[in-house]
Design an enzyme around this catalytic site. Structure first.
Site, mmCIF file in Angstrom:
data_model
loop_
_atom_site.group_PDB
_atom_site.id
_atom_site.type_symbol
_atom_site.label_atom_id
_atom_site.label_comp_id
_atom_site.label_asym_id
_atom_site.label_seq_id
_atom_site.Cartn_x
_atom_site.Cartn_y
_atom_site.Cartn_z
ATOM 1 N N ASP A 1 2.377 0.604 -7.990
ATOM 2 C CA ASP A 1 3.710 0.683 -8.611
ATOM 3 C C ASP A 1 4.591 1.733 -7.929
ATOM 4 O OD1 ASP A 1 2.758 -1.181 -10.341
ATOM 5 O OD2 ASP A 1 2.998 0.016 -12.172
ATOM 6 N N ARG B 1 4.496 0.484 12.598
ATOM 7 C CA ARG B 1 4.189 -0.865 12.118
ATOM 8 C C ARG B 1 4.335 -0.890 10.605
ATOM 9 N NH1 ARG B 1 -1.512 -3.731 11.105
ATOM 10 N NH2 ARG B 1 -0.746 -5.848 10.849
ATOM 11 N N GLN C 1 0.800 -1.221 0.000
ATOM 12 C CA GLN C 1 0.000 0.000 0.000
ATOM 13 C C GLN C 1 0.839 1.281 0.000
ATOM 14 O OE1 GLN C 1 -2.546 -1.721 3.362
ATOM 15 N NE2 GLN C 1 -4.044 -0.483 2.266
ATOM 16 N N GLU D 1 -4.382 -1.677 14.207
ATOM 17 C CA GLU D 1 -4.965 -0.747 13.229
ATOM 18 C C GLU D 1 -6.260 -0.187 13.795
ATOM 19 O OE1 GLU D 1 -5.765 -2.343 9.293
ATOM 20 O OE2 GLU D 1 -3.805 -3.307 9.237
ATOM 21 N N TYR E 1 -12.236 -1.238 13.297
ATOM 22 C CA TYR E 1 -12.724 -0.044 12.612
ATOM 23 C C TYR E 1 -14.173 0.287 12.937
ATOM 24 C CZ TYR E 1 -8.540 -0.262 9.681
ATOM 25 O OH TYR E 1 -7.241 -0.265 9.236
ATOM 26 N N ASN F 1 -1.397 -10.754 8.524
ATOM 27 C CA ASN F 1 -2.420 -9.738 8.780
ATOM 28 C C ASN F 1 -3.775 -10.126 8.186
ATOM 29 O OD1 ASN F 1 -3.130 -6.833 9.588
ATOM 30 N ND2 ASN F 1 -3.757 -6.900 7.443
ATOM 31 N N GLU F 2 -4.785 -10.170 9.042
ATOM 32 C CA GLU F 2 -6.187 -10.354 8.624
ATOM 33 C C GLU F 2 -6.403 -11.485 7.625
ATOM 34 O OE1 GLU F 2 -7.768 -6.657 7.285
ATOM 35 O OE2 GLU F 2 -7.633 -5.741 9.252
ATOM 36 N N HIS G 1 -1.993 -5.109 -12.551
ATOM 37 C CA HIS G 1 -1.544 -4.901 -13.932
ATOM 38 C C HIS G 1 -2.460 -5.628 -14.904
ATOM 39 C CE1 HIS G 1 2.816 -4.031 -12.399
ATOM 40 N NE2 HIS G 1 1.972 -3.054 -12.175
HETATM 41 C C1 GBH Z 1 -7.589 -3.155 6.989
HETATM 42 O O1 GBH Z 1 -8.527 -4.136 6.856
HETATM 43 C C2 GBH Z 1 -6.379 -3.574 6.206
HETATM 44 O O2 GBH Z 1 -5.515 -4.339 7.030
HETATM 45 C C3 GBH Z 1 -5.646 -2.413 5.615
HETATM 46 O O3 GBH Z 1 -4.704 -2.882 4.722
HETATM 47 C C4 GBH Z 1 -6.631 -1.477 4.977
HETATM 48 O O4 GBH Z 1 -6.015 -0.427 4.304
HETATM 49 C C5 GBH Z 1 -7.527 -0.948 6.046
HETATM 50 O O5 GBH Z 1 -8.204 -1.991 6.629
HETATM 51 C C6 GBH Z 1 -8.592 0.007 5.555
HETATM 52 O O6 GBH Z 1 -9.518 -0.655 4.750
HETATM 53 O O7 GBH Z 1 -18.755 -5.590 5.457
HETATM 54 O O8 GBH Z 1 -18.525 -7.295 3.817
HETATM 55 O O9 GBH Z 1 -18.106 -5.013 3.223
HETATM 56 C C7 GBH Z 1 -9.814 -3.820 7.284
HETATM 57 C C8 GBH Z 1 -10.627 -5.024 7.005
HETATM 58 C C9 GBH Z 1 -12.205 -5.271 5.299
HETATM 59 C C10 GBH Z 1 -12.840 -5.154 7.615
HETATM 60 C C11 GBH Z 1 -13.623 -5.072 4.885
HETATM 61 C C12 GBH Z 1 -14.238 -4.924 7.199
HETATM 62 C C13 GBH Z 1 -15.869 -5.237 5.556
HETATM 63 C C14 GBH Z 1 -16.379 -6.280 4.642
HETATM 64 N N1 GBH Z 1 -11.951 -4.696 6.592
HETATM 65 N N2 GBH Z 1 -14.503 -5.523 5.920
HETATM 66 S S1 GBH Z 1 -18.044 -6.028 4.280
#
Ligand code: GBH
Length: 516
Positions: free
Chosen positions: A72, A97, A39, A392, A327, A186-187, A59
């Site tokens: 890129d 991080r 990213q 995060e 989040y 991660n995730e 790509h």
């Molecule tokens: C993080 O993931 C990532 O680790 C990071 O790379 C990213 O930039 C950041 O979030 C911001 O997005 O309700 O079915 O639409 C967050 C993971 C992915 C959690 C989408 C909530 C919702 C899926 N998120 N998810 S849905």
């Protein structure tokens, strides 16, 4: 009479201001920022770097990215990391991080050939952080494995367990002496379900129903193998901590009497990985539901693979901390079609939102501060009161520099964090802002911004600009106290209700005063 009146009025104000929350960050809670290699780094083909799944994917299928962009160049962190380290130092964050790009270290994906340049880049970056008193926190994998590994099946091929361990051993050997906190993966629930069950993220394989669980199975084995390797070969000399990062939302029931759906949703999102690691094996609800639905669908075996007792024991206990990315929250209810024996999803839950929740620029990110405290308390209660690293937490907008909404988000979420820590005893030791910089937001490209620092993506020099939230963070970090949102921002609900209550009490008092 007058003194009494002054006393009443001032106590109203004092109670208003002295909330029952201690808004000071305790000494042991370190504050930092987070990023990920694909990213931010750019330099996608610098020197001998190999192609990773995100290079290949963006790509080949630009139309799957909102603005047809790619990583890129991204923030060009590869060339500008020194400048970023100075920004972080000036703001006063305690840690940074970052994630390592597997294909920058191993151009062929495998350990036969190690890139000197790749190793040197991360060594430079990490020693620069340390020289500036910023602790490095390193993820081995944030979604960008080498394309050649993907050609061999990626996370659906069990051999990735060994390939990932070989890669991890190189990182521990080369960078371990400088790093005290590692995150393996991660995730996984996001890249396993979206990368092997949809075209939302690379590698975008439609292995619906089966692929995501196969991916998850190998992720857990790879994670455990790396954890044990750290124990056996590195822990004695490096004395670090190692764990996994999962994103977890809070779930609230639509119907107050429904005390099943929130936990079911949580297990399918987070328990999928954290149950095997902290408790042992997949959550019961996942096993029963996926077994039952697989059978109805005509599979001869459950789509959720099973671990042998040896694997269950090997995976259990492989975390020195609980890595949490948080989040937002959701409203959940049972899928009503299941009453007619129609099973639309494995979890059988419908996710919605409460209409009073305010939205960010991202469709899934609603502002629900109390959900943060809830999820921290749930982790404390369900997983044996582990050390928690919040790796995060952040808010997206369209890139405003006067980003009051982002400050409000951080203020309200951090307040819940401090309640969970200072009042409820949740053992949170790290908290990271996502993100220090606006960056490549996966399938949203550069259309959604999470940074407290803006990046000019139209300018080849990728200039950085402080947003108001960065300046707010700077003050918070220097006082180690949660500071109110700046004045010019709209009053929040709390301020309004406080003012209205104060007015009511004063009028009641006046009423009695007049008629006495
Ligand atoms: C993080 O993931 C990532 O680790 C990071 O790379 C990213 O930039 C950041 O979030 C911001 O997005 O309700 O079915 O639409 C967050 C993971 C992915 C959690 C989408 C909530 C919702 C899926 N998120 N998810 S849905």
């Amino acid at each position: 009479m007058k003194t009494w009146r002054i006393f009443v009025i001032s106590s109203i104000f004092i109670t208003g201001y002295c909330q029952d929350v201690n808004l000071t960050f305790p000494e042991h809670l370190k504050l930092g920022v987070a990023t990920a290699s694909y990213q931010t780094e750019g330099a996608w083909n610098a020197n001998d770097k190999g192609v990773n799944v995100w290079d290949f994917w963006t790509h080949k299928y630009p139309s799957l990215i909102a603005d047809e962009s790619n990583g890129d160049v991204a923030c060009d962190t590869y060339n500008k990391y020194k400048e970023d380290v100075q920004i972080i130092k000036n703001l006063g964050f305690n840690f940074f991080r970052l994630s390592i790009s597997w294909s920058r270290i191993l151009p062929s994906g495998l350990a036969n050939e190690i890139s000197k340049d790749g190793i040197q880049y991360y060594k430079n970056f990490i020693t620069e952080l340390i020289a500036n008193d910023i602790e490095p926190v390193v993820s081995l994998y944030h979604w960008d494995h080498p394309q050649v590994i993907e050609e061999m099946g990626g996370w659906t091929n069990e051999l990735i367990v060994d390939w990932f361990a070989d890669y991890a051993r190189i990182i521990f050997t080369e960078l371990g002496p400088y790093v005290k906190i590692f995150t393996t993966i991660n995730e996984p629930q996001i890249f396993c379900s979206q990368g092997y069950g949809s075209v939302k993220t690379a590698p975008g394989k439609l292995l619906q129903d089966v692929g995501p669980y196969l991916c998850g199975h190998n992720v857990l084995k790879a994670h455990a193998k790396v954890y044990h390797m750290y124990d056996d070969e590195f822990r004695a000399t490096q004395r670090g901590q190692i764990g996994m990062a999962l994103s977890a939302s809070s779930h609230y029931p639509l119907d107050a009497d429904d005390n099943v759906s929130p936990d079911t949703a949580f297990q399918f999102e987070c328990g999928w990985f954290m149950n095997p690691i902290f408790i042992g094996d997949y959550p019961e609800i996942m096993k029963t539901r996926i077994d039952m639905i697989s059978e109805r669908q005509g599979y001869s075996e459950s789509r959720l693979p099973r671990f042998t007792p040896e694997w269950i024991a090997y995976i259990k206990g492989t975390a020195d901390y609980f890595g949490l990315n948080h989040y937002s929250s959701k409203i959940v209810e049972p899928d009503p079609e299941e009453e007619f024996n129609v099973y639309n999803t494995d979890e059988g839950i419908i996710h919605t939102r409460n209409s009073t929740w305010s939205m960010s620029a991202t469709s899934w990110l609603w502002v629900v501060p109390e959900g943060f405290g809830n999820v921290l308390r749930k982790i404390k209660n369900d997983y044996g009161d582990p050390t928690i690293f919040v790796l995060e937490n952040g808010y997206s907008d369209e890139g405003e520099l006067d980003d009051y909404h982002r400050i409000e988000y951080y203020y309200s979420y951090l307040k819940e964090l401090l309640i969970a820590v200072n009042r409820d005893g949740c053992k949170v030791e790290r908290y990271a802002v996502w993100s220090i910089l606006d960056n490549f937001e996966w399938s949203e490209g550069y259309t959604k911004k999470f940074g407290i620092i803006g990046v000019d993506f139209d300018n080849p020099s990728r200039n950085r600009t402080y947003k108001l939230s960065a300046k707010w963070w700077e003050k918070v970090l220097h006082t180690r106290t949660l500071l109110e949102v700046p004045r010019s921002s709209a009053p929040n609900n709390y301020t309004w209700s406080f003012m209205i209550t104060a007015c009511c009490i004063m009028s009641v008092f006046n009423y009695f005063h007049i008629f006495r």
